[in-house]
Design a protein around this motif. Structure first.
Motif: not given
Length: 955
Positions: A507-519
């Motif tokens: 609805a707002t474009g607010e960032l909530l969570l990020s994920l990074f996986v080191y391959v």
């Protein structure tokens, strides 16, 4: 006092914010979260090698420059210029002086407020990473840097602004000269008597010793752009590659007569970057030329470019962006995906550092699907859905997912008339959506109610209404290659080119969570915008806080997230944020449930070792080590720990530092050394808060000595019979007894002697365990091994702290602390022991009963505590909140069964007949998974300061 605060953005509260103006401008002061994989995570734009071939510097769009030792590929140092939003702080060009003492960096926007007015070239000490000098400001963007062979000149190719050369760049008053000809590349010949530059139209200009003396300028090749250059070792030939075509030309020096066109008939794409071998027999090249559509090899030609082409290596996924010849033959390379490496004259890999970043290209349609609630995502770690995994933000579990679950959904791209949304100028019902034709769309997702849709462009993410009105627009700093929406339209999930998955409030474009996986090893970390995180074992090292200095010349700092674990390790917040759709609400809800206050996190001390980046050498039992201490928070540094090969050195390790001692000064200590190659590590403390540990290798050149076998001192705790009947276990006490017998079988094999203490059932109360840990600490010497094994129940309290439950434990919330063994006590006891320290925790979950449904023991959090404990190698029986299983068929717990089976299996020891800490970790992972059908995953954690060592000999 300098602290990190929570909120929608984490801010630095030591300094008052200043209003930007032309007169008073400071670097951005709030800490900025950055990825850190001990390698580059974005396009590498510059490399440079010292003439002795021992040091390699690389500079990247990830806003770091990294110094590497060759041929080992050891990361010596990370140099971090001041950074800000967007491209501010990206490194576009690097060079290292011939003596290896000075590193030059240039970026395309070194000042955030007005890039055109404040371009600089920064000169850093390679020994400690401190800034020595700034050259500038000037109105130009630097595309390439080069030191002259004697180090007395520094050339900068500054595009349309021409060529800049500083005489004596490190002197009090460097002399600056400029040339009128445009220059996008620059290279000196091996004697420094000539300098060649490449122009945007492919033309080449040759200068003599005096910059004002233009020797010759070539016509250039029709249709060519951005020539890249390489002198042959004798200076008689100049190789020229082009960005726009696959052609490579050889020019004669000094008349710049084109003598040969290199055979590039095999390629339809450019081979821009060129380099000669040290003996001049081979020409190397690489660029966008690819094989099978995704591998970018380096090619070499015999006869200095006049012979037949030969593919040297399979190549990285990204295009080759830089090449440099090595003095003993072979070459170093860098790529657009962040990979770097070096190959020998015989085409053998010297070292290779994969970027380790997930390839988010082609995350579309059924190649990028999500659970209906949007909390779980199936995606490929490689192109499209190759190497697929599933991450579930509710259970905080990453697992291989060969096929998508039947209920997973893909993005809707058809229910509205959105045209040209894939790499085009997007339209809705035939009308353009964006003001600029330069902003091409990348991917699309339409809301389930068809009232909204979402588009990504190269740097931005948009929310639109069904009429085409912009609802919101946010910068992403990196292109978005995939979008999807939860079934109710509340969560927008993006696959971003920097390797992250990101969850937004639609609805707002607010960032909530990020994920990074080191391959490479699938470590992962998920974090909120304020930095609250959950991570796999070892995963919390994958992000950290970049903190700019108070001025442009003040040192920048980088603090790994693990240094603030007490505040920011919050799996409870990570789970909640996708439910509440509001980070602040998730924080307050989690804190209320856990009865926690959200206190500030104060910046730790910084310790720096000042040493030749090639490493140190020692011939005797002691070494003089230079170091420097800083305290960004202004608090006094209270002690310094010294470790050799991860082992605590006494008495200096616990020396108190006078609070009146001046910081930011060069200090010296004497380090006792063993008669072998070793690693020295320093950790500074402000009270009990550690700094990041810094290390330097020492090469032993003295006489080698062989000593006696080490002794093993072991404490083994097993609790099956608890005072509270519901906690009863079947095999924990037997596990400890069986482990005791297995260790004693190593007496006379690996160990000269094995001395053990067994604490079983009612003998294992919290007081007795602490007493025996204290006695163990006193008994173990520098050349000994200490081993602690605990089998029983573990639990995590409401505040996230781990507790081992002794026989008299109580799960009542108000009694747990008094009748359990706090994980912090275990950690502090072990980390101050001498010798090599091994810790095995086989903790079954006690289940609910401590007042909340998260009381299942969080073994990941506890294991990560030991990654900062420097001297301790920890093996945990499970990860996350998994159960640790026991079974009558095994007559043990799965972890202990696998551990003893490994110690008694000669095949597990390899050809040398010894078992290393990493070999044991691999064996435990395989054996426990097989026993439990994948339900239990053991893990090993250790500090980077601990080198590989062995712990047993084959039976």
């Amino acid at each position: 006092m300098r602290t990190l605060r929570s909120g929608l953005s984490v801010i630095l509260v030591l300094f008052a914010s200043l209003t930007a103006s032309a007169e008073v401008i400071q670097p951005r002061q709030e800490p900025q979260l950055r990825l850190e994989t001990e390698g580059h995570t974005a396009l590498v734009r510059g490399i440079s090698v010292t003439p002795d071939g021992k040091l390699l510097i690389t500079g990247s769009a990830d806003k770091t420059a990294r110094l590497w030792s060759l041929p080992t590929g050891r990361l010596v140092r990370v140099i971090r210029p001041p950074i800000g939003g967007g491209v501010f702080g990206q490194v576009d060009a690097v060079a290292i002086a011939p003596d290896g003492k000075t590193i030059a960096l240039a970026g395309d926007a070194r000042c955030e407020f007005d890039a055109a007015l404040c371009q600089f070239i920064d000169l850093y000490n390679s020994s400690d990473g401190t800034l020595r000098k700034r050259l500038g400001p000037f109105r130009a963007i630097v595309y390439e840097l080069a030191f002259s062979p004697d180090g007395n000149r520094l050339a900068a190719a500054a595009g349309k602004q021409g060529l800049f050369i500083w005489e004596n760049p490190l002197g009090e008053q460097p002399q600056l000269a400029t040339a009128a000809d445009a220059a996008y590349s620059a290279v000196f010949n091996s004697t420094g008597t000539q300098l060649a530059t490449g122009a945007a139209d492919g033309a080449v200009t040759l200068y003599g010793t005096n910059l004002s003396e233009r020797v010759r300028r070539s016509q250039g090749r029709s249709g060519a752009t951005f020539a890249k250059l390489a002198f042959s070792p004798d200076g008689g030939t100049l190789a020229v590659g082009y960005e726009s075509m696959s052609k490579i030309d050889l020019y004669r020096v000094p008349d710049l007569f084109r003598t040969h066109e290199v055979d590039t008939s095999f390629s339809h794409r450019d081979l821009t970057n060129v380099a000669f071998s040290a003996d001049g027999l081979f020409l190397y090249a690489g660029g966008n030329y690819d094989v099978a559509g995704y591998r970018h090899p380096v090619v070499r030609w015999t006869q200095a470019g006049r012979g037949a082409p030969q593919q040297v290596m399979e190549g990285p996924n990204g295009a080759i962006t830089e090449l440099a010849g090595l003095p003993r033959g072979g070459f170093a390379f860098a790529s657009s995906d962040g990979s770097i490496g070096a190959y020998s004259a015989t085409n053998e890999p010297v070292f290779y550092r994969d970027a380790g970043v997930p390839n988010m290209s082609l995350k579309i349609s059924n190649l990028f699907v999500i659970a209906p609630d949007g909390k779980a995502v199936r995606f490929g770690l490689k192109f499209g859905d190759v190497d697929p995994v599933n991450f579930d933000a509710a259970s905080l579990l990453l697992k291989t997912q060969a096929t998508a679950p039947a209920d997973y959904i893909q993005a809707d791209t058809k229910s509205l008339d959105v045209g040209d949304w894939s790499n085009g100028i997007p339209t809705l019902n035939g009308k353009k959506l964006l003001a600029s034709d330069r902003e091409h769309s990348r991917t699309l997702a339409i809301a389930p109610d068809h009232k909204r849709f979402y588009l990504s462009t190269i740097w931005s993410l948009y929310g639109f209404s069904d009429t085409g009105a912009v609802l919101w627009n946010h910068d992403t700093d990196s292109p978005v290659h995939g979008l999807n929406l939860s079934a109710d339209g509340t969560l927008l999930i993006a696959a971003v080119a920097d390797g992250t998955l990101r969850w937004y409030r639609a609805a707002t474009g607010e960032l909530l969570l990020s994920l990074f996986v080191y391959v490479p090893d699938r470590r992962w970390i998920a974090w909120t915008p304020s930095g609250y995180y959950a991570a796999s074992p070892g995963g919390e090292s994958l992000i950290g806080w970049h903190v700019n200095g108070k001025s442009w010349t003040a040192p920048t700092d980088f603090f790994p997230a693990a240094l603030f674990r007490e505040k920011f390790y919050r799996p409870d917040i990570v789970r909640l944020v996708l439910q509440t759709l509001d980070e602040a609400k998730a924080v307050s809800t989690a804190n209320e449930a856990a009865k926690r206050k959200d206190d500030d996190a104060t910046l730790p001390a910084v310790v720096e070792i000042m040493a030749d980046p090639r490493g140190l050498e020692a011939t005797g039992p002691e070494l003089s080590l230079k170091y420097r201490l800083r305290s960004p928070s202004g608090r006094p540094v209270t002690r310094l720990e010294l470790r050799v090969d991860g082992q605590l050195v006494q008495p200096r390790a616990m020396q108190e530092i006078d609070e009146t001692l001046t910081l930011d000064s060069d200090l010296t200590m004497t380090v006792p050394l063993p008669p072998r190659d070793a690693s020295i590590s320093l950790t500074a403390f402000i009270q009990d808060q550690p700094s990041a540990t810094v290390s330097v290798p020492v090469h032993w050149t003295g006489e080698t000595q062989s000593g006696p076998k080490p002794k093993l001192y072991a404490l083994l705790v097993g609790v099956s019979n608890y005072d509270e009947p519901q906690l009863k276990l079947n095999y924990a006490a037997k596990d400890a007894m069986d482990m005791d017998a297995a260790l004693k079988r190593q007496k006379g094999r690996f160990f000269d002697d094995v001395q053990t203490v067994l604490l079983l059932d009612d003998k294992a109360d919290e007081d007795e365990i602490e007493i025996q840990l204290t006695r163990l600490r006193k008994a173990v010497g520098p050349n000994d091994y200490a081993l602690v094994f605990m089998a029983g129940h573990g639990v995590t309290d409401a505040q996230g702290g781990f507790h081992f439950l002794p026989a008299n434990a109580s799960l009542a919330e108000d009694e747990l602390a008094a009748r359990s063994l706090d994980g912090i006590i275990i950690r502090n006891m072990l980390r101050t022991m001498q010798g090599k320290v091994l810790f095995f925790m086989d903790a079954c979950n006690a289940g609910n009963g401590v007042g909340n449904d998260q009381s299942l023991a969080d073994m990941t959090g506890f294991a990560n505590e030991f990654a900062l404990s420097n001297g301790v190698v920890m093996y945990a029986s499970s990860t996350g909140r998994q159960f640790s299983y026991e079974n009558a068929q095994w007559n043990n717990g799965a972890f202990t069964k696998s551990l003893i089976a490994t110690l008694d299996d000669a095949k597990a020891f390899g050809a040398d007949g010894r078992l290393s800490i990493f070999e044991l970790a691999e064996e435990l992972s395989t054996r426990v998974s097989d026993l439990t059908n994948g339900l239990q995953t053991p893990v090993m954690t250790k500090s980077a300061a601990i080198p590989v060592f062995y712990l047993a000999s084959a039976p």
